[in-house]
Design a protein around this motif. Structure first.
Motif, PDB file in Angstrom:
ATOM      1  N   ASN A 133      20.320  16.360  16.067  1.00  0.00           N
ATOM      2  CA  ASN A 133      21.516  16.470  15.781  1.00  0.00           C
ATOM      3  C   ASN A 133      21.968  17.650  15.293  1.00  0.00           C
ATOM      4  O   ASN A 133      22.255  17.865  14.181  1.00  0.00           O
ATOM      5  CB  ASN A 133      22.224  15.394  14.691  1.00  0.00           C
ATOM      6  CG  ASN A 133      23.624  15.265  14.744  1.00  0.00           C
ATOM      7  OD1 ASN A 133      24.125  16.140  14.885  1.00  0.00           O
ATOM      8  ND2 ASN A 133      24.050  14.070  14.285  1.00  0.00           N
ATOM      9  N   PRO A 134      22.280  18.816  16.303  1.00  0.00           N
ATOM     10  CA  PRO A 134      22.408  19.919  15.757  1.00  0.00           C
ATOM     11  C   PRO A 134      23.665  20.121  15.008  1.00  0.00           C
ATOM     12  O   PRO A 134      23.933  20.957  14.033  1.00  0.00           O
ATOM     13  CB  PRO A 134      22.487  20.899  17.112  1.00  0.00           C
ATOM     14  CG  PRO A 134      22.140  20.047  17.926  1.00  0.00           C
ATOM     15  CD  PRO A 134      22.168  18.431  17.703  1.00  0.00           C
ATOM     16  N   MET A 136      25.148  20.126   7.396  1.00  0.00           N
ATOM     17  CA  MET A 136      24.471  20.135   6.143  1.00  0.00           C
ATOM     18  C   MET A 136      24.086  21.557   5.671  1.00  0.00           C
ATOM     19  O   MET A 136      24.413  21.712   4.431  1.00  0.00           O
ATOM     20  CB  MET A 136      22.989  19.735   6.692  1.00  0.00           C
ATOM     21  CG  MET A 136      21.659  19.756   5.496  1.00  0.00           C
ATOM     22  SD  MET A 136      20.170  19.356   5.977  1.00  0.00           S
ATOM     23  CE  MET A 136      19.157  19.382   4.504  1.00  0.00           C
ATOM     24  N   GLN A 137      23.991  22.250   6.341  1.00  0.00           N
ATOM     25  CA  GLN A 137      23.874  23.978   5.889  1.00  0.00           C
ATOM     26  C   GLN A 137      25.471  24.396   5.241  1.00  0.00           C
ATOM     27  O   GLN A 137      25.341  25.071   4.230  1.00  0.00           O
ATOM     28  CB  GLN A 137      23.724  24.773   7.208  1.00  0.00           C
ATOM     29  CG  GLN A 137      22.332  24.921   7.473  1.00  0.00           C
ATOM     30  CD  GLN A 137      21.775  25.781   8.634  1.00  0.00           C
ATOM     31  OE1 GLN A 137      22.559  25.755   9.802  1.00  0.00           O
ATOM     32  NE2 GLN A 137      20.984  26.589   8.112  1.00  0.00           N
ATOM     33  N   SER A 138      26.193  23.755   5.738  1.00  0.00           N
ATOM     34  CA  SER A 138      27.719  24.173   5.019  1.00  0.00           C
ATOM     35  C   SER A 138      27.833  23.640   3.754  1.00  0.00           C
ATOM     36  O   SER A 138      28.548  23.868   3.044  1.00  0.00           O
ATOM     37  CB  SER A 138      28.695  23.629   5.838  1.00  0.00           C
ATOM     38  OG  SER A 138      28.935  22.217   5.786  1.00  0.00           O
ATOM     39  N   PHE A 139      26.896  22.493   3.428  1.00  0.00           N
ATOM     40  CA  PHE A 139      27.045  21.739   2.097  1.00  0.00           C
ATOM     41  C   PHE A 139      26.356  22.752   1.014  1.00  0.00           C
ATOM     42  O   PHE A 139      26.406  22.599  -0.201  1.00  0.00           O
ATOM     43  CB  PHE A 139      26.301  20.654   1.897  1.00  0.00           C
ATOM     44  CG  PHE A 139      26.754  19.652   2.956  1.00  0.00           C
ATOM     45  CD1 PHE A 139      28.529  19.415   3.131  1.00  0.00           C
ATOM     46  CD2 PHE A 139      26.098  18.679   3.372  1.00  0.00           C
ATOM     47  CE1 PHE A 139      28.784  18.686   3.807  1.00  0.00           C
ATOM     48  CE2 PHE A 139      26.714  17.582   4.307  1.00  0.00           C
ATOM     49  CZ  PHE A 139      28.035  17.682   4.577  1.00  0.00           C
ATOM     50  N   ALA A 140      25.478  23.846   1.543  1.00  0.00           N
ATOM     51  CA  ALA A 140      24.745  24.521   0.535  1.00  0.00           C
ATOM     52  C   ALA A 140      25.364  25.261  -0.503  1.00  0.00           C
ATOM     53  O   ALA A 140      26.719  25.757  -0.226  1.00  0.00           O
ATOM     54  CB  ALA A 140      23.919  25.556   1.273  1.00  0.00           C
ATOM     55  N   VAL A 141      25.088  25.444  -1.510  1.00  0.00           N
ATOM     56  CA  VAL A 141      25.851  26.374  -2.651  1.00  0.00           C
ATOM     57  C   VAL A 141      25.122  27.554  -3.245  1.00  0.00           C
ATOM     58  O   VAL A 141      23.783  27.696  -2.856  1.00  0.00           O
ATOM     59  CB  VAL A 141      26.088  25.322  -4.009  1.00  0.00           C
ATOM     60  CG1 VAL A 141      26.864  24.241  -3.548  1.00  0.00           C
ATOM     61  CG2 VAL A 141      24.785  24.709  -4.603  1.00  0.00           C
ATOM     62  N   ALA A 186      25.699  27.133  -8.956  1.00  0.00           N
ATOM     63  CA  ALA A 186      24.631  26.196  -9.456  1.00  0.00           C
ATOM     64  C   ALA A 186      24.568  26.521 -10.916  1.00  0.00           C
ATOM     65  O   ALA A 186      24.489  25.493 -11.882  1.00  0.00           O
ATOM     66  CB  ALA A 186      23.175  26.460  -8.577  1.00  0.00           C
ATOM     67  N   GLN A 187      24.583  27.792 -11.172  1.00  0.00           N
ATOM     68  CA  GLN A 187      24.441  27.985 -12.726  1.00  0.00           C
ATOM     69  C   GLN A 187      25.637  27.757 -13.367  1.00  0.00           C
ATOM     70  O   GLN A 187      25.533  27.132 -14.516  1.00  0.00           O
ATOM     71  CB  GLN A 187      24.232  29.611 -12.929  1.00  0.00           C
ATOM     72  CG  GLN A 187      23.611  30.330 -13.948  1.00  0.00           C
ATOM     73  CD  GLN A 187      23.065  31.408 -13.537  1.00  0.00           C
ATOM     74  OE1 GLN A 187      23.349  32.462 -12.640  1.00  0.00           O
ATOM     75  NE2 GLN A 187      21.754  31.886 -14.185  1.00  0.00           N
ATOM     76  N   GLY A 237      23.634  30.357  -5.758  1.00  0.00           N
ATOM     77  CA  GLY A 237      22.978  30.272  -7.048  1.00  0.00           C
ATOM     78  C   GLY A 237      23.941  30.377  -8.303  1.00  0.00           C
ATOM     79  O   GLY A 237      23.738  29.799  -9.298  1.00  0.00           O
ATOM     80  N   PHE A 277      27.530  25.128 -12.569  1.00  0.00           N
ATOM     81  CA  PHE A 277      27.413  23.860 -12.803  1.00  0.00           C
ATOM     82  C   PHE A 277      26.517  23.371 -13.959  1.00  0.00           C
ATOM     83  O   PHE A 277      26.984  22.467 -14.600  1.00  0.00           O
ATOM     84  CB  PHE A 277      26.895  23.379 -11.330  1.00  0.00           C
ATOM     85  CG  PHE A 277      26.610  21.687 -11.127  1.00  0.00           C
ATOM     86  CD1 PHE A 277      27.571  20.945 -11.055  1.00  0.00           C
ATOM     87  CD2 PHE A 277      25.311  21.249 -11.347  1.00  0.00           C
ATOM     88  CE1 PHE A 277      27.174  19.521 -10.776  1.00  0.00           C
ATOM     89  CE2 PHE A 277      25.007  20.060 -11.276  1.00  0.00           C
ATOM     90  CZ  PHE A 277      25.801  19.173 -10.887  1.00  0.00           C
ATOM     91  N   LEU A 312      41.924  14.905  -2.020  1.00  0.00           N
ATOM     92  CA  LEU A 312      40.431  14.112  -2.231  1.00  0.00           C
ATOM     93  C   LEU A 312      40.605  13.680  -3.510  1.00  0.00           C
ATOM     94  O   LEU A 312      39.761  12.570  -3.897  1.00  0.00           O
ATOM     95  CB  LEU A 312      39.455  15.195  -1.994  1.00  0.00           C
ATOM     96  CG  LEU A 312      38.926  15.537  -0.432  1.00  0.00           C
ATOM     97  CD1 LEU A 312      37.975  16.777  -0.503  1.00  0.00           C
ATOM     98  CD2 LEU A 312      38.503  14.322   0.084  1.00  0.00           C
ATOM     99  N   ALA A 359      25.092  18.085  13.020  1.00  0.00           N
ATOM    100  CA  ALA A 359      24.895  17.372  11.545  1.00  0.00           C
ATOM    101  C   ALA A 359      24.023  18.523  10.476  1.00  0.00           C
ATOM    102  O   ALA A 359      24.215  18.493   9.627  1.00  0.00           O
ATOM    103  CB  ALA A 359      24.076  16.139  11.549  1.00  0.00           C
ATOM    104  N   PHE A 360      23.267  19.192  11.356  1.00  0.00           N
ATOM    105  CA  PHE A 360      22.198  20.278  10.839  1.00  0.00           C
ATOM    106  C   PHE A 360      23.224  21.114  10.228  1.00  0.00           C
ATOM    107  O   PHE A 360      23.169  21.916   9.026  1.00  0.00           O
ATOM    108  CB  PHE A 360      21.291  20.733  11.561  1.00  0.00           C
ATOM    109  CG  PHE A 360      20.508  21.806  10.894  1.00  0.00           C
ATOM    110  CD1 PHE A 360      19.735  21.681   9.804  1.00  0.00           C
ATOM    111  CD2 PHE A 360      20.509  23.306  11.165  1.00  0.00           C
ATOM    112  CE1 PHE A 360      18.996  22.562   9.012  1.00  0.00           C
ATOM    113  CE2 PHE A 360      19.921  23.975  10.606  1.00  0.00           C
ATOM    114  CZ  PHE A 360      18.858  23.957   9.426  1.00  0.00           C
TER     115      PHE A 360
END
Lengths: 289, 203
Positions: free
Chosen positions: B146-147, B153-158, B163-164, B160, B166, B5, B149-150
């Motif tokens: 579109n289940p 989308m949930q798999s993209f979540a990071v 995020a910290q 805390g 980052f 990638l 896609a949902f």
């Protein structure tokens, strides 16, 4: 819908057991009676149930929303937007919602929030932004809609329901292909083309800049985005829906002017984080058009 | 997987360089022909102090009149660098409103120009249009869920923690700031430093 059924069973078990004497009821060394008593007699219990229903409703609405256009097929960009969004949401009063963010592969300019913490931004809007602080401001605005349950309030008004508990009841008791819950989810999706209350939009702007500031960003990112959108012809098809569903950019900027008139000078040196933003979205800015 | 990638990303960037160079020459010509102005067109919404630097206590070069057309050159937090009446200086951003500046452009052109601007000036540019047909409103009133896609989308979540980390990478320092609100009736402040709004803590 399986989750809905399971939640319904758990809820009913709670209700039924709360009504009877549970003193001394111990299963697997857990004092069920004591636990149920605690759930039934604190105000938090109602909030937890409401929040559970809010998340379930949000999942259904977000699933509909994602039927409108495909997701951007770029894991790096999706992950980047999630990191920014998660960091901003951590500075809200509801940090533990299942926050997740997605970029929709569409060149129109818009962003959507579904109850429970599901946020979608279009590629077109992402490409209009200049730095991470602007993205944080936009996501902060959407996060604020969730924090203040603006969507649920609009849904209550449009469906004639009187309280959040009505919605909770419909969602938690939904059966597969239940007409009432399907109607609620469809009505929840239609709100995106009708728009929220104008005051809710102003409130989300005011909260969005604060969330961005708390997260350490230049809080003037959101007004800069509103400024930038003024340059686009409102008749442009990609902007039409956003203009139809939001107060005028001029009014939003005037409100933010008042909001940020005092106390925000201290953030004049907060970073905009431009280079990381450019690196993150560089791969989609021209070659994927 | 990650390596490939990254490789793809590098290749993508290399491919865009010639396009940026090409666009750059187009813009150089445009700048040469205009000589003085190169910013986004805007106007002032109130009498505004033009400051020598982006600070409230900096020298005031001139008080510019409401409705004066200006060219916005750059932004630094709440300040915009502008050019007006053959002078360059800084004004508070809320004193300015941009003019409509759309021109027809194709998707590919708008994207190329945008990369150019992002890299060189930090501005997304004034002539970019979305070139989009817009989202189909019927898909909101008659949704097709579109289940898949949902779930994606949930798999993209990071987390805390991610995020910290980052945030730490760019030294984003958390700040204390209460929510602030204004009364419903808003009138634009009459000068740079005057606000008629009532501030209050909503949290």
């Amino acid at each position: 819908m399986k989750t809905l059924r399971l939640t319904f069973i758990l809820l009913m078990t709670t209700v039924v057991c709360s009504a009877c004497s549970t003193q001394g009821l111990v299963i697997n060394n857990i004092d069920i009676g004591k636990s149920l008593s605690a759930i039934g007699h604190t105000s938090d219990a109602l909030t937890n149930v409401d929040e559970e229903a809010e998340i379930l409703l949000g999942q259904e609405i977000a699933t509909n929303l994602l039927g409108v256009a495909p997701l951007l097929p770029n894991q790096d960009v999706q992950s980047y937007v999630n990191k920014v969004g998660r960091w901003v949401s951590m500075h809200s009063e509801r940090p533990d919602l299942p926050w997740s963010f997605a970029v929709m592969d569409d060149m129109s300019i818009n962003a959507f929030a579904a109850p429970g913490g599901y946020i979608v931004i279009t590629k077109g809007l992402l490409l209009r932004l200049n730095n991470e602080a602007e993205l944080a401001g936009v996501l902060g605005h959407e996060i604020s809609h969730v924090l203040r349950r603006h969507h649920l309030n609009a849904l209550k008004k449009s469906s004639g329901m009187s309280a959040l508990t009505d919605i909770t009841s419909v969602i938690l008791t939904a059966k597969e292909e239940d007409t009432q819950s399907l109607k609620l989810v469809t009505a929840g999706t239609e709100i995106y083309i009708r728009g929220l209350d104008k005051e809710d939009e102003f409130e989300s702007d005011a909260m969005g800049v604060v969330l961005a500031a708390r997260a350490g960003y230049d809080p003037y990112g959101l007004p800069a985005v509103l400024h930038s959108l003024q340059m686009i012809n409102p008749d442009d098809a990609g902007m039409a829906m956003m203009f139809k569903t939001h107060p005028s950019l001029d009014d939003r900027l005037s409100r933010l002017d008042g909001v940020m008139a005092s106390g925000f000078e201290q953030f004049d040196h907060s970073p905009a984080v431009e280079s990381r933003f450019i690196r993150a979205i560089g791969s989609i800015s021209s070659l994927t058009q | 997987m990650k390596k490939s990638l990254m490789k793809q990303k590098r290749i993508s960037f290399l491919l865009v360089l010639p396009l940026m160079a090409m666009t750059s020459s187009i813009f150089s010509q445009k700048l040469a022909s205009q000589e003085i102005t190169s910013g986004d067109k805007a106007s002032l919404v109130r009498d505004t102090e033009l400051k020598a630097k982006p600070y409230s206590d900096a020298n005031t070069l001139k008080v510019l009149a409401e409705a004066l057309p200006v060219d916005v050159l750059s932004r630094q937090s709440s300040w915009l660098e502008i050019q007006a009446e053959a002078m360059t200086g800084w004004v508070k951003m809320f004193s300015v409103r941009y003019d409509l500046q759309s021109v027809p452009s194709s998707d590919s052109f708008s994207g190329t120009k945008q990369v150019f601007n992002l890299v060189t000036t930090g501005s997304s540019g004034s002539t970019v249009t979305t070139a989009s047909r817009g989202l189909d409103e019927n898909k909101f009133s008659e949704p097709s869920p579109n289940p898949y896609a949902f779930k994606t989308m949930q798999s993209f979540a990071v987390s805390g923690e991610d995020a910290q980390s980052f945030a730490r990478d760019e030294s984003l320092n958390e700040q204390q700031q209460d929510y602030v609100t204004v009364s419903a009736e808003v009138s634009a402040p009459s000068s740079d430093n005057v606000s008629e709004e009532t501030l209050g803590d909503k949290s």
